[in-house]
Scaffold this motif. Structure first.
Motif, PDB file in Angstrom:
ATOM      1  N   GLU A  85     -20.637 -16.930   6.351  1.00 13.23           N
ATOM      2  CA  GLU A  85     -20.338 -17.368   4.985  1.00 13.23           C
ATOM      3  C   GLU A  85     -21.564 -17.210   4.091  1.00 13.23           C
ATOM      4  O   GLU A  85     -21.454 -16.850   2.916  1.00 13.23           O
ATOM      5  N   LYS A  86     -22.724 -17.444   4.647  1.00 12.13           N
ATOM      6  CA  LYS A  86     -23.973 -17.312   3.889  1.00 12.13           C
ATOM      7  C   LYS A  86     -24.465 -15.866   3.824  1.00 12.13           C
ATOM      8  O   LYS A  86     -25.434 -15.568   3.122  1.00 12.13           O
ATOM      9  N   GLY A  87     -23.822 -14.975   4.611  1.00 10.54           N
ATOM     10  CA  GLY A  87     -24.277 -13.591   4.664  1.00 10.54           C
ATOM     11  C   GLY A  87     -25.565 -13.438   5.448  1.00 10.54           C
ATOM     12  O   GLY A  87     -26.302 -12.463   5.282  1.00 10.54           O
ATOM     13  N   PHE A  88     -25.835 -14.402   6.331  1.00 11.62           N
ATOM     14  CA  PHE A  88     -27.079 -14.396   7.107  1.00 11.62           C
ATOM     15  C   PHE A  88     -26.944 -13.501   8.335  1.00 11.62           C
ATOM     16  O   PHE A  88     -26.025 -13.670   9.141  1.00 11.62           O
ATOM     17  N   ILE A  89     -27.842 -12.541   8.470  1.00  8.94           N
ATOM     18  CA  ILE A  89     -27.888 -11.695   9.659  1.00  8.94           C
ATOM     19  C   ILE A  89     -29.240 -11.913  10.310  1.00  8.94           C
ATOM     20  O   ILE A  89     -30.251 -11.328   9.907  1.00  8.94           O
ATOM     21  N   GLY A  90     -29.267 -12.784  11.298  1.00 10.50           N
ATOM     22  CA  GLY A  90     -30.520 -13.120  11.949  1.00 10.50           C
ATOM     23  C   GLY A  90     -30.290 -13.980  13.162  1.00 10.50           C
ATOM     24  O   GLY A  90     -29.155 -14.308  13.516  1.00 10.50           O
ATOM     25  N   GLY A  91     -31.376 -14.342  13.822  1.00  4.35           N
ATOM     26  CA  GLY A  91     -31.304 -15.153  15.018  1.00  4.35           C
ATOM     27  C   GLY A  91     -31.362 -14.310  16.277  1.00  4.35           C
ATOM     28  O   GLY A  91     -31.472 -13.083  16.241  1.00  4.35           O
ATOM     29  N   GLU A  92     -31.273 -14.974  17.410  1.00  4.32           N
ATOM     30  CA  GLU A  92     -31.364 -14.301  18.712  1.00  4.32           C
ATOM     31  C   GLU A  92     -30.071 -13.545  19.013  1.00  4.32           C
ATOM     32  O   GLU A  92     -28.975 -14.055  18.796  1.00  4.32           O
ATOM     33  N   PHE A  93     -30.218 -12.330  19.516  1.00  5.08           N
ATOM     34  CA  PHE A  93     -29.047 -11.526  19.888  1.00  5.08           C
ATOM     35  C   PHE A  93     -29.355 -10.800  21.191  1.00  5.08           C
ATOM     36  O   PHE A  93     -30.290 -10.009  21.272  1.00  5.08           O
ATOM     37  N   ARG A  94     -28.551 -11.087  22.214  1.00  8.70           N
ATOM     38  CA  ARG A  94     -28.787 -10.536  23.553  1.00  8.70           C
ATOM     39  C   ARG A  94     -27.912  -9.297  23.746  1.00  8.70           C
ATOM     40  O   ARG A  94     -26.691  -9.387  23.719  1.00  8.70           O
ATOM     41  N   LEU A  95     -28.571  -8.157  23.972  1.00  8.40           N
ATOM     42  CA  LEU A  95     -27.876  -6.871  24.065  1.00  8.40           C
ATOM     43  C   LEU A  95     -28.160  -6.212  25.410  1.00  8.40           C
ATOM     44  O   LEU A  95     -29.309  -6.062  25.811  1.00  8.40           O
ATOM     45  N   GLY A  96     -27.105  -5.804  26.095  1.00  9.16           N
ATOM     46  CA  GLY A  96     -27.249  -5.052  27.341  1.00  9.16           C
ATOM     47  C   GLY A  96     -26.973  -3.576  27.092  1.00  9.16           C
ATOM     48  O   GLY A  96     -26.137  -3.228  26.265  1.00  9.16           O
ATOM     49  N   PHE A 109     -32.498   4.201  17.586  1.00 12.04           N
ATOM     50  CA  PHE A 109     -32.012   3.219  16.609  1.00 12.04           C
ATOM     51  C   PHE A 109     -32.874   1.968  16.467  1.00 12.04           C
ATOM     52  O   PHE A 109     -32.765   1.261  15.461  1.00 12.04           O
ATOM     53  N   LEU A 110     -33.731   1.662  17.447  1.00  7.61           N
ATOM     54  CA  LEU A 110     -34.397   0.353  17.475  1.00  7.61           C
ATOM     55  C   LEU A 110     -35.277   0.112  16.247  1.00  7.61           C
ATOM     56  O   LEU A 110     -35.166  -0.932  15.590  1.00  7.61           O
ATOM     57  N   LYS A 111     -36.155   1.061  15.925  1.00 10.38           N
ATOM     58  CA  LYS A 111     -37.054   0.867  14.782  1.00 10.38           C
ATOM     59  C   LYS A 111     -36.265   0.762  13.482  1.00 10.38           C
ATOM     60  O   LYS A 111     -36.550  -0.081  12.623  1.00 10.38           O
ATOM     61  N   ASN A 112     -35.254   1.604  13.354  1.00  7.39           N
ATOM     62  CA  ASN A 112     -34.404   1.589  12.167  1.00  7.39           C
ATOM     63  C   ASN A 112     -33.733   0.230  12.005  1.00  7.39           C
ATOM     64  O   ASN A 112     -33.724  -0.356  10.911  1.00  7.39           O
ATOM     65  N   PHE A 113     -33.199  -0.298  13.111  1.00  6.16           N
ATOM     66  CA  PHE A 113     -32.491  -1.578  13.051  1.00  6.16           C
ATOM     67  C   PHE A 113     -33.442  -2.729  12.739  1.00  6.16           C
ATOM     68  O   PHE A 113     -33.134  -3.587  11.900  1.00  6.16           O
ATOM     69  N   THR A 114     -34.590  -2.782  13.413  1.00  5.98           N
ATOM     70  CA  THR A 114     -35.521  -3.910  13.196  1.00  5.98           C
ATOM     71  C   THR A 114     -36.105  -3.884  11.788  1.00  5.98           C
ATOM     72  O   THR A 114     -36.393  -4.939  11.218  1.00  5.98           O
ATOM     73  N   ASN A 115     -36.289  -2.696  11.234  1.00  4.11           N
ATOM     74  CA  ASN A 115     -36.768  -2.609   9.850  1.00  4.11           C
ATOM     75  C   ASN A 115     -35.713  -3.110   8.863  1.00  4.11           C
ATOM     76  O   ASN A 115     -36.029  -3.761   7.865  1.00  4.11           O
ATOM     77  N   ARG A 116     -34.460  -2.794   9.157  1.00  6.77           N
ATOM     78  CA  ARG A 116     -33.375  -3.172   8.243  1.00  6.77           C
ATOM     79  C   ARG A 116     -33.002  -4.640   8.397  1.00  6.77           C
ATOM     80  O   ARG A 116     -32.618  -5.297   7.422  1.00  6.77           O
ATOM     81  N   TYR A 117     -33.110  -5.175   9.623  1.00  8.54           N
ATOM     82  CA  TYR A 117     -32.712  -6.569   9.875  1.00  8.54           C
ATOM     83  C   TYR A 117     -33.855  -7.303  10.586  1.00  8.54           C
ATOM     84  O   TYR A 117     -33.774  -7.623  11.782  1.00  8.54           O
ATOM     85  N   PRO A 118     -34.928  -7.598   9.882  1.00 12.00           N
ATOM     86  CA  PRO A 118     -36.112  -8.200  10.507  1.00 12.00           C
ATOM     87  C   PRO A 118     -35.898  -9.625  11.015  1.00 12.00           C
ATOM     88  O   PRO A 118     -36.697 -10.113  11.820  1.00 12.00           O
ATOM     89  N   LYS A 119     -34.840 -10.286  10.571  1.00 10.46           N
ATOM     90  CA  LYS A 119     -34.598 -11.662  11.016  1.00 10.46           C
ATOM     91  C   LYS A 119     -33.833 -11.731  12.336  1.00 10.46           C
ATOM     92  O   LYS A 119     -33.627 -12.816  12.879  1.00 10.46           O
ATOM     93  N   VAL A 120     -33.388 -10.581  12.841  1.00 10.29           N
ATOM     94  CA  VAL A 120     -32.680 -10.547  14.122  1.00 10.29           C
ATOM     95  C   VAL A 120     -33.701 -10.389  15.245  1.00 10.29           C
ATOM     96  O   VAL A 120     -34.535  -9.486  15.225  1.00 10.29           O
TER      97      VAL A 120
END
Length: 311
Positions: A85-96, A109-120
């Motif tokens: 609802e807040k449009g927040f994209i962040g926090g811990e995310f466990r990916l296999g 994709f890793l550098k691209n993703f972390t640059n775009r979503y630094p709060k994840v």
């Protein structure tokens, strides 16, 4: 009864040890034990059989743990609703990620993703498909990247891309003189395979089973890594099949040994998979957008025939 107590129960059920569970939940072992004992007293049942080593769930304890999973998931969903609802994209995310995808896809994709979503905060593990399925269903992974379809009713699949198979054929092999090949040319008796447990191996076997050159399910050599298969092939011990993205980084000399399939090219479907509970979907969707966008430019193949990794 509290949510915290249920989380402690789940931790002990997972680690089968009170001390390890306390470490994972960042409390002292006496505090964790006391809270679980309070829950057992309130319910007037015993969740754990403490006489066993490692600790085991009682019959009723197994039912309690199943229900605790549902309750904790719903609590996390409440926070998830607020974040979306807040449009927040962040926090811990466990990916296999499965081993035959991790080395080639992650750097893309890793550098691209972390640059775009630094709060994840991405926590990434390399796991086999079986381990991924188990961890998603148990709530220990938020999502994974694997070859599909898996045919598991508890897991949702969203295709990211289709990755063709490419043959790696050494000199003096019967197919070395061919410019392109067909799946019917393959023979399991001279193909180097990954060890059991790799879904890419299963996809290769399924591809070869469509061939007339398939006398028996016997293999001369098996290895745990694609790089080792290439080295063995260079020694003249047989041909092997590679995922297309892996071929982008091999040497020019090795590229001379690649043989592409006639269209439609056999390929594997690679998907982002996640639980039907759909927690943290804003992050899952963000991953999907970044990965599919990056890979779309790398794989030009369109006319493909999907080879399922399912035996």
């Amino acid at each position: 009864m509290t949510i915290t107590q249920l989380k402690y129960v789940l931790a002990v059920a997972e680690h089968q040890n009170f001390t390890k569970a306390a470490q994972k939940t960042f409390v002292t072992q006496p505090t964790l034990s006391m809270q679980i004992q309070k829950l057992e007293d309130e319910l007037e049942i015993q969740i754990f059989d403490r006489s066993k080593k490692p600790i085991e769930l009682t019959n009723v304890g197994k039912k309690i743990v199943n229900q605790a999973h549902k309750i904790v998931n719903e609590v996390e969903r409440m926070q998830d609703v607020v974040d979306q609802e807040k449009g927040f994209i962040g926090g811990e995310f466990r990916l296999g990620i499965i081993p035959t995808i991790m080395p080639t896809l992650l750097p893309m994709f890793l550098k691209n993703f972390t640059n775009r979503y630094p709060k994840v905060q991405l926590i990434i593990e390399e796991l086999t498909t079986d381990d991924i399925i188990a961890r998603i269903t148990e709530g220990h992974l938020d999502a994974a990247i694997a070859a599909t379809p898996l045919g598991n009713e508890k897991i949702k699949e969203r295709a990211l891309y289709y990755e063709p198979f490419v043959a790696y054929v050494p000199e003096n092999h019967r197919l070395a003189s061919e410019k392109t090949i067909d799946s019917k040319d393959l023979d399991l008796n001279d193909i180097l395979l990954l060890e059991d447990g790799h879904c890419f191996r299963d996809g290769v076997i399924n591809l070869c089973k469509a061939s007339k050159l398939h006398p028996a399910d016997t293999f001369q050599l098996q290895s745990g890594s694609i790089e080792t298969l290439v080295k063995l092939s260079n020694e003249g011990l047989g041909m092997t099949l590679l995922p297309y993205l892996h071929t982008l980084e091999i040497s020019n000399e090795q590229k001379g040994k690649l043989r592409y399939f006639n269209t439609p090219s056999p390929a594997r479907e690679v998907s982002i998979i996640y639980s039907k509970s759909e927690l943290k979907m804003q992050i899952t969707n963000a991953l999907y957008d970044v990965i599919s966008g990056v890979v779309r430019g790398a794989i030009a193949f369109q006319d493909v025939k999907i080879i399922s990794p399912v035996k």
